[in-house]
Design a protein around this motif. Structure first.
Motif, short mmCIF file in Angstrom:
data_model
loop_
_atom_site.label_atom_id
_atom_site.label_comp_id
_atom_site.label_asym_id
_atom_site.label_seq_id
_atom_site.Cartn_x
_atom_site.Cartn_y
_atom_site.Cartn_z
N PRO A 265 11.49 -15.33 14.04
CA PRO A 265 10.44 -14.32 13.79
C PRO A 265 10.34 -13.35 14.96
N ASP A 266 9.51 -12.30 14.80
CA ASP A 266 9.38 -11.29 15.84
C ASP A 266 8.79 -11.85 17.13
N ASN A 267 7.80 -12.72 17.03
CA ASN A 267 7.24 -13.41 18.20
C ASN A 267 7.69 -14.86 18.15
N VAL A 268 8.42 -15.25 19.16
CA VAL A 268 9.04 -16.58 19.18
C VAL A 268 8.23 -17.49 20.09
N GLY A 269 7.83 -18.64 19.57
CA GLY A 269 7.11 -19.61 20.37
C GLY A 269 8.08 -20.48 21.15
N ILE A 270 7.78 -20.69 22.43
CA ILE A 270 8.68 -21.51 23.24
C ILE A 270 8.02 -22.81 23.70
N ILE A 271 6.69 -22.87 23.62
CA ILE A 271 5.98 -24.09 23.99
C ILE A 271 5.16 -24.54 22.79
N LEU A 272 5.49 -25.69 22.27
CA LEU A 272 4.81 -26.24 21.11
C LEU A 272 3.79 -27.27 21.56
N THR A 273 2.53 -27.10 21.14
CA THR A 273 1.48 -28.04 21.52
C THR A 273 1.46 -29.21 20.55
N ALA A 274 0.64 -30.22 20.85
CA ALA A 274 0.54 -31.40 20.00
C ALA A 274 -0.07 -31.08 18.65
N SER A 275 -0.90 -30.04 18.59
CA SER A 275 -1.53 -29.67 17.32
C SER A 275 -0.60 -28.85 16.44
N GLY A 276 0.57 -28.47 16.94
CA GLY A 276 1.53 -27.72 16.14
C GLY A 276 1.47 -26.22 16.36
N GLU A 277 0.59 -25.77 17.26
CA GLU A 277 0.48 -24.35 17.54
C GLU A 277 1.41 -23.97 18.69
N GLN A 278 1.75 -22.70 18.74
CA GLN A 278 2.60 -22.19 19.81
C GLN A 278 1.71 -21.82 21.00
N ALA A 279 1.92 -22.43 22.14
CA ALA A 279 1.11 -22.16 23.33
C ALA A 279 1.54 -20.88 24.02
N GLN A 280 2.82 -20.56 23.96
CA GLN A 280 3.32 -19.35 24.60
C GLN A 280 4.38 -18.73 23.71
N THR A 281 4.33 -17.41 23.58
CA THR A 281 5.31 -16.71 22.76
C THR A 281 6.04 -15.66 23.60
N ILE A 282 7.26 -15.38 23.19
CA ILE A 282 8.06 -14.33 23.82
C ILE A 282 8.65 -13.46 22.72
N SER A 283 9.24 -12.35 23.10
CA SER A 283 9.83 -11.47 22.10
C SER A 283 11.12 -12.08 21.56
N LYS A 284 11.47 -11.63 20.39
CA LYS A 284 12.69 -12.11 19.74
C LYS A 284 13.93 -11.74 20.56
N THR A 285 13.93 -10.56 21.13
CA THR A 285 15.07 -10.10 21.93
C THR A 285 15.31 -11.01 23.12
N LEU A 286 14.24 -11.38 23.82
CA LEU A 286 14.36 -12.27 24.97
C LEU A 286 14.81 -13.65 24.54
N ALA A 287 14.33 -14.12 23.40
CA ALA A 287 14.72 -15.44 22.91
C ALA A 287 16.18 -15.48 22.50
N VAL A 288 16.75 -14.34 22.13
CA VAL A 288 18.16 -14.29 21.74
C VAL A 288 19.05 -14.04 22.95
N LEU A 289 18.67 -13.07 23.78
CA LEU A 289 19.53 -12.68 24.90
C LEU A 289 19.41 -13.61 26.11
N GLY A 290 18.31 -14.33 26.25
CA GLY A 290 18.13 -15.25 27.38
C GLY A 290 19.17 -16.37 27.38
N PRO A 291 19.26 -17.16 26.30
CA PRO A 291 20.29 -18.20 26.27
C PRO A 291 21.72 -17.65 26.29
N LEU A 292 21.92 -16.48 25.70
CA LEU A 292 23.24 -15.85 25.72
C LEU A 292 23.62 -15.46 27.15
#
Length: 118
Positions: free
Chosen positions: A51-78
């Protein structure tokens, strides 16, 4: 007749040793090409599926604690995999940086997994 076979065997062994030396010198390239191809395929896959806003930290309740942009989530690991591959090409001992680059391929899968099932 025996001398001819001996010369052919010697010539074959000389050529075989030369090919083995060449493959040993190009081992970083030979090991790096599949990793680079896999990283590019995973980046394209994540670009399509995330999705456009990518969650990187998943809490115990299932919510995303921190989100980053899709571009950073794709280009960071690359980029991380690219840095590991540069170390593979520059290192005299290619096995350790190559193993790190193999494990860096788990990061795009983890990001996709968290955002698919999170």
């Amino acid at each position: 007749m025996g001398n001819v076979k001996k010369r052919e065997t010697s010539q074959f062994m000389h050529t075989f040793k030369g090919v083995c030396k060449l493959l040993f010198k190009l081992r970083g390239l030979i090991l790096g090409i599949p990793i680079a191809a896999a990283a590019i395929v995973m980046a394209i896959n994540n670009q399509i599926k995330l999705p456009d806003n990518v969650g990187i930290i998943l809490t115990a309740s299932g919510e995303q604690a921190q989100t980053i942009s899709k571009t950073l989530a794709v280009l960071g690991p690359l980029g991380l995999t690219a840095i590991c591959l540069v170390l593979v090409f520059c290192s005299r001992k290619v096995l350790y940086p190559w193993l790190i680059s193999v494990f860096s391929l788990a990061l795009p899968l983890l990001i996709l997994f968290i955002n698919t099932f999170g």
